[in-house]
Design an enzyme around this catalytic site. Structure first.
Site, PDB file in Angstrom:
ATOM      1  N   GLN A  64      85.084  14.429  17.716  1.00 15.32           N
ATOM      2  CA  GLN A  64      83.941  13.582  17.394  1.00 15.32           C
ATOM      3  C   GLN A  64      83.803  12.448  18.414  1.00 15.32           C
ATOM      4  O   GLN A  64      84.375  11.372  18.254  1.00 15.32           O
ATOM      5  CB  GLN A  64      84.076  13.018  15.980  1.00 15.32           C
ATOM      6  CG  GLN A  64      82.824  12.332  15.538  1.00 15.32           C
ATOM      7  CD  GLN A  64      82.794  12.080  14.051  1.00 15.32           C
ATOM      8  OE1 GLN A  64      83.689  12.436  13.313  1.00 15.32           O
ATOM      9  NE2 GLN A  64      81.744  11.443  13.606  1.00 15.32           N
ATOM     10  N   PHE A  65      83.003  12.693  19.452  1.00 15.97           N
ATOM     11  CA  PHE A  65      82.821  11.703  20.510  1.00 15.97           C
ATOM     12  C   PHE A  65      82.167  10.422  19.992  1.00 15.97           C
ATOM     13  O   PHE A  65      82.329   9.354  20.581  1.00 15.97           O
ATOM     14  CB  PHE A  65      82.025  12.280  21.680  1.00 15.97           C
ATOM     15  CG  PHE A  65      80.541  12.350  21.464  1.00 15.97           C
ATOM     16  CD1 PHE A  65      79.721  11.319  21.906  1.00 15.97           C
ATOM     17  CD2 PHE A  65      79.972  13.428  20.817  1.00 15.97           C
ATOM     18  CE1 PHE A  65      78.346  11.376  21.703  1.00 15.97           C
ATOM     19  CE2 PHE A  65      78.607  13.495  20.622  1.00 15.97           C
ATOM     20  CZ  PHE A  65      77.790  12.463  21.061  1.00 15.97           C
ATOM     21  N   THR A  66      81.457  10.498  18.879  1.00 19.23           N
ATOM     22  CA  THR A  66      80.758   9.319  18.358  1.00 19.23           C
ATOM     23  C   THR A  66      81.703   8.217  17.890  1.00 19.23           C
ATOM     24  O   THR A  66      81.265   7.092  17.656  1.00 19.23           O
ATOM     25  CB  THR A  66      79.789   9.694  17.213  1.00 19.23           C
ATOM     26  OG1 THR A  66      80.520  10.291  16.159  1.00 19.23           O
ATOM     27  CG2 THR A  66      78.704  10.635  17.715  1.00 19.23           C
TER      28      THR A  66
END
Length: 149
Positions: free
Chosen positions: A78-80
């Protein structure tokens, strides 16, 4: 590297209508990779996740680890987690690692968790995923390999 660790009774991830990973009791680990991360960051997060004592013992005290209870891990990239929304309303993802590095370190996280004998399910890197989480408690812990929190 950042991880949101949620204690769950069960969880799964679906991509294009197909379940790609599912677990019973254990942790969902939402994993974000920063552009400066390396193998040391992975090892730090793996050690924290596998040893995090948030499962109840016989006295109903959070005192047991994932390994102690034979728990499983569902790993979801999850890059967010590196979204910076301090300025304005639209997050900046400038600190998130490029996909090549992020995938390499995400895969290493999964490899190291499995090497500890922990059953591990996975999402699909860079896919649009639907994650179903039955958070138990709820218990949610934030980890950061740079120890920012």
């Amino acid at each position: 590297m950042r991880a949101v660790v949620q204690r769950v009774t069960d969880a799964d991830v679906t991509v294009n209508g197909t379940v790609t990973g599912a677990i019973k009791k254990g942790f969902v680990v939402l994993l974000g990779v920063e552009d400066t991360d390396d193998i040391k960051d992975v090892t730090y997060i793996v050690d924290k996740v596998s040893g995090l004592r948030v499962f109840e013992d016989e006295d109903e005290k959070m005192n047991l680890s994932l390994v102690d209870v034979g728990g499983e891990v569902l790993a979801v990239s999850q890059f967010t987690l590196f979204g910076d929304a301090r300025k304005g309303k639209r997050p900046s993802f400038i600190k998130a690692a490029r996909p090549e590095l992020a995938k390499e370190l995400y895969d290493e996280f999964v490899r190291q968790i499995k090497a500890k004998g922990i059953i591990t399910g996975e999402g699909v890197f860079q896919a649009d995923m639907l994650v179903r989480i039955n958070n138990d408690g709820p218990v949610t812990i934030l980890l950061d390999s740079k120890k920012l929190f």
